[in-house]
Design a protein around this motif. Structure first.
Motif, PDB file in Angstrom:
ATOM      1  N   LYS A   1      -4.218 -25.935  42.815  1.00 12.09           N
ATOM      2  CA  LYS A   1      -5.662 -25.729  43.010  1.00 12.09           C
ATOM      3  C   LYS A   1      -6.033 -24.265  42.826  1.00 12.09           C
ATOM      4  CE  LYS A   1      -6.498 -29.592  46.110  1.00 12.09           C
ATOM      5  NZ  LYS A   1      -6.714 -30.007  47.495  1.00 12.09           N
ATOM      6  N   GLU A   2      -5.144 -23.359  43.280  1.00  7.86           N
ATOM      7  CA  GLU A   2      -5.449 -21.932  43.225  1.00  7.86           C
ATOM      8  C   GLU A   2      -5.297 -21.335  41.833  1.00  7.86           C
ATOM      9  OE1 GLU A   2      -3.055 -19.926  46.155  1.00  7.86           O
ATOM     10  OE2 GLU A   2      -3.765 -21.238  47.759  1.00  7.86           O
ATOM     11  N   CYS A   3      -4.291 -21.751  41.080  1.00  5.09           N
ATOM     12  CA  CYS A   3      -3.981 -21.030  39.843  1.00  5.09           C
ATOM     13  C   CYS A   3      -4.426 -21.733  38.566  1.00  5.09           C
ATOM     14  CB  CYS A   3      -2.487 -20.709  39.770  1.00  5.09           C
ATOM     15  SG  CYS A   3      -1.436 -22.119  39.416  1.00  5.09           S
ATOM     16  N   LEU A   4      -4.702 -23.021  38.613  1.00  2.00           N
ATOM     17  CA  LEU A   4      -5.089 -23.729  37.396  1.00  2.00           C
ATOM     18  C   LEU A   4      -6.607 -23.772  37.239  1.00  2.00           C
ATOM     19  CD1 LEU A   4      -2.674 -26.810  37.534  1.00  2.00           C
ATOM     20  CD2 LEU A   4      -2.389 -24.705  36.226  1.00  2.00           C
ATOM     21  N   THR A   5      -7.037 -23.809  35.991  1.00  2.00           N
ATOM     22  CA  THR A   5      -8.470 -24.008  35.740  1.00  2.00           C
ATOM     23  C   THR A   5      -8.825 -25.441  36.125  1.00  2.00           C
ATOM     24  OG1 THR A   5      -8.156 -24.791  33.490  1.00  2.00           O
ATOM     25  CG2 THR A   5      -8.392 -22.390  33.789  1.00  2.00           C
ATOM     26  N   GLU A   6     -10.117 -25.730  36.163  1.00  4.60           N
ATOM     27  CA  GLU A   6     -10.543 -27.072  36.561  1.00  4.60           C
ATOM     28  C   GLU A   6     -10.000 -28.125  35.585  1.00  4.60           C
ATOM     29  OE1 GLU A   6     -14.657 -29.558  37.350  1.00  4.60           O
ATOM     30  OE2 GLU A   6     -14.685 -27.375  37.540  1.00  4.60           O
ATOM     31  N   GLU A   7     -10.051 -27.822  34.299  1.00  6.64           N
ATOM     32  CA  GLU A   7      -9.557 -28.756  33.281  1.00  6.64           C
ATOM     33  C   GLU A   7      -8.039 -28.954  33.418  1.00  6.64           C
ATOM     34  OE1 GLU A   7      -8.873 -28.521  28.553  1.00  6.64           O
ATOM     35  OE2 GLU A   7     -10.912 -28.046  29.210  1.00  6.64           O
ATOM     36  N   GLU A   8      -7.301 -27.849  33.625  1.00  4.81           N
ATOM     37  CA  GLU A   8      -5.849 -27.935  33.791  1.00  4.81           C
ATOM     38  C   GLU A   8      -5.493 -28.720  35.047  1.00  4.81           C
ATOM     39  OE1 GLU A   8      -4.276 -23.737  31.833  1.00  4.81           O
ATOM     40  OE2 GLU A   8      -5.051 -23.740  33.874  1.00  4.81           O
ATOM     41  N   TYR A   9      -6.244 -28.476  36.132  1.00  3.44           N
ATOM     42  CA  TYR A   9      -5.962 -29.177  37.385  1.00  3.44           C
ATOM     43  C   TYR A   9      -6.222 -30.682  37.240  1.00  3.44           C
ATOM     44  CZ  TYR A   9      -5.883 -30.622  42.218  1.00  3.44           C
ATOM     45  OH  TYR A   9      -5.578 -31.277  43.382  1.00  3.44           O
ATOM     46  N   ASP A  10      -7.313 -31.040  36.565  1.00  4.90           N
ATOM     47  CA  ASP A  10      -7.609 -32.465  36.368  1.00  4.90           C
ATOM     48  C   ASP A  10      -6.479 -33.154  35.604  1.00  4.90           C
ATOM     49  OD1 ASP A  10      -9.979 -32.202  37.715  1.00  4.90           O
ATOM     50  OD2 ASP A  10     -11.220 -32.034  35.906  1.00  4.90           O
ATOM     51  N   LEU A  11      -5.994 -32.497  34.543  1.00  8.32           N
ATOM     52  CA  LEU A  11      -4.887 -33.045  33.758  1.00  8.32           C
ATOM     53  C   LEU A  11      -3.613 -33.150  34.612  1.00  8.32           C
ATOM     54  CD1 LEU A  11      -3.984 -33.977  30.927  1.00  8.32           C
ATOM     55  CD2 LEU A  11      -3.328 -31.596  30.487  1.00  8.32           C
ATOM     56  N   PHE A  12      -3.320 -32.079  35.368  1.00 10.52           N
ATOM     57  CA  PHE A  12      -2.160 -32.030  36.267  1.00 10.52           C
ATOM     58  C   PHE A  12      -2.240 -33.179  37.274  1.00 10.52           C
ATOM     59  CE2 PHE A  12       0.291 -30.179  39.818  1.00 10.52           C
ATOM     60  CZ  PHE A  12       1.402 -29.668  39.148  1.00 10.52           C
ATOM     61  N   HIS A  13      -3.421 -33.369  37.872  1.00 11.46           N
ATOM     62  CA  HIS A  13      -3.639 -34.414  38.878  1.00 11.46           C
ATOM     63  C   HIS A  13      -3.470 -35.806  38.269  1.00 11.46           C
ATOM     64  CE1 HIS A  13      -6.142 -37.128  41.377  1.00 11.46           C
ATOM     65  NE2 HIS A  13      -5.567 -36.464  42.351  1.00 11.46           N
ATOM     66  N   MET A  14      -4.061 -36.023  37.094  1.00 11.23           N
ATOM     67  CA  MET A  14      -3.948 -37.349  36.462  1.00 11.23           C
ATOM     68  C   MET A  14      -2.499 -37.656  36.078  1.00 11.23           C
ATOM     69  SD  MET A  14      -7.365 -37.871  34.115  1.00 11.23           S
ATOM     70  CE  MET A  14      -7.340 -36.300  33.288  1.00 11.23           C
TER      71      MET A  14
END
Length: 195
Positions: A138-151
């Motif tokens: 959550k702290e280091c990834l952009t919103e797009e990167e975090y969404d991909l990481f989460h999915m």
């Protein structure tokens, strides 16, 4: 130097060996060596303490953990099977040591208590690590990167499904995931080493 700082130095040095079976032992060896050095030289600089820790850990892995072998003739003498000729060249003290080694139980699990606490502790450590990974993401990834990481990791979507959703190839998704994982890993490690 505080004990916490010495422990941190020892953990940092132990991590370079990537030896999980002796990791805690390496940390302990480093802390003990640093304490001995500070007792002998209270004004020792940080780089000297790190050098002492690193040397002690290297010695532990490369000298202290090596298996010991006993010549076959000495084993026969220690077990009372050897002839007087087998005794030649070995002192009485050496034969006594060999008897102790030969009579010692080898990995007799009945001598050890069952360790339920470490399993529970490991479970808590894993839970903390998973929490640290998600917090770092959550702290280091952009919103797009975090969404991909989460999915990918939380929802279990594979590269093909994510690629189809985002109109990119599976290989492109795998590259993005790999980069995100590396960013998160570095962030977690940096947070752990902050003093």
């Amino acid at each position: 130097m505080t004990p916490e700082f010495i422990t941190t130095l020892s953990k940092k040095s132990a991590s370079k060996y990537r030896n999980t079976s002796h990791h805690d032992d390496l940390i302990s060896e480093g802390v003990m060596a640093a304490s001995e050095e500070l007792n002998a030289n209270p004004q020792a600089p940080e780089n000297r303490i790190y050098q002492v820790i690193s040397t002690a850990q290297w010695k532990f892995l490369n000298v202290d953990c090596l298996p010991v072998t006993i010549p076959f003739e000495l084993v026969r003498v220690a077990k009372g099977l050897g002839s007087p000729e087998d005794k030649r060249g070995y002192s009485d003290e050496t034969i006594e040591w060999a008897k102790l080694i030969c009579e010692a139980p080898q990995l007799d699990s009945s001598l050890h208590d069952e360790d339920n606490e470490s399993d529970q502790a490991e479970s808590y450590e894993r839970q903390d690590l998973v929490k640290d990974v998600w917090d770092s993401a959550k702290e280091c990834l952009t919103e797009e990167e975090y969404d991909l990481f989460h999915m990918y990791f939380d929802q279990g979507h594979n590269g093909e499904v994510l690629g189809a959703d985002l109109n990119v190839t599976r290989q492109a998704i795998n590259v993005r995931i790999k980069k995100s994982c590396e960013k998160v890993r570095k962030h977690v490690v940096n947070k752990k080493w902050e003093l």
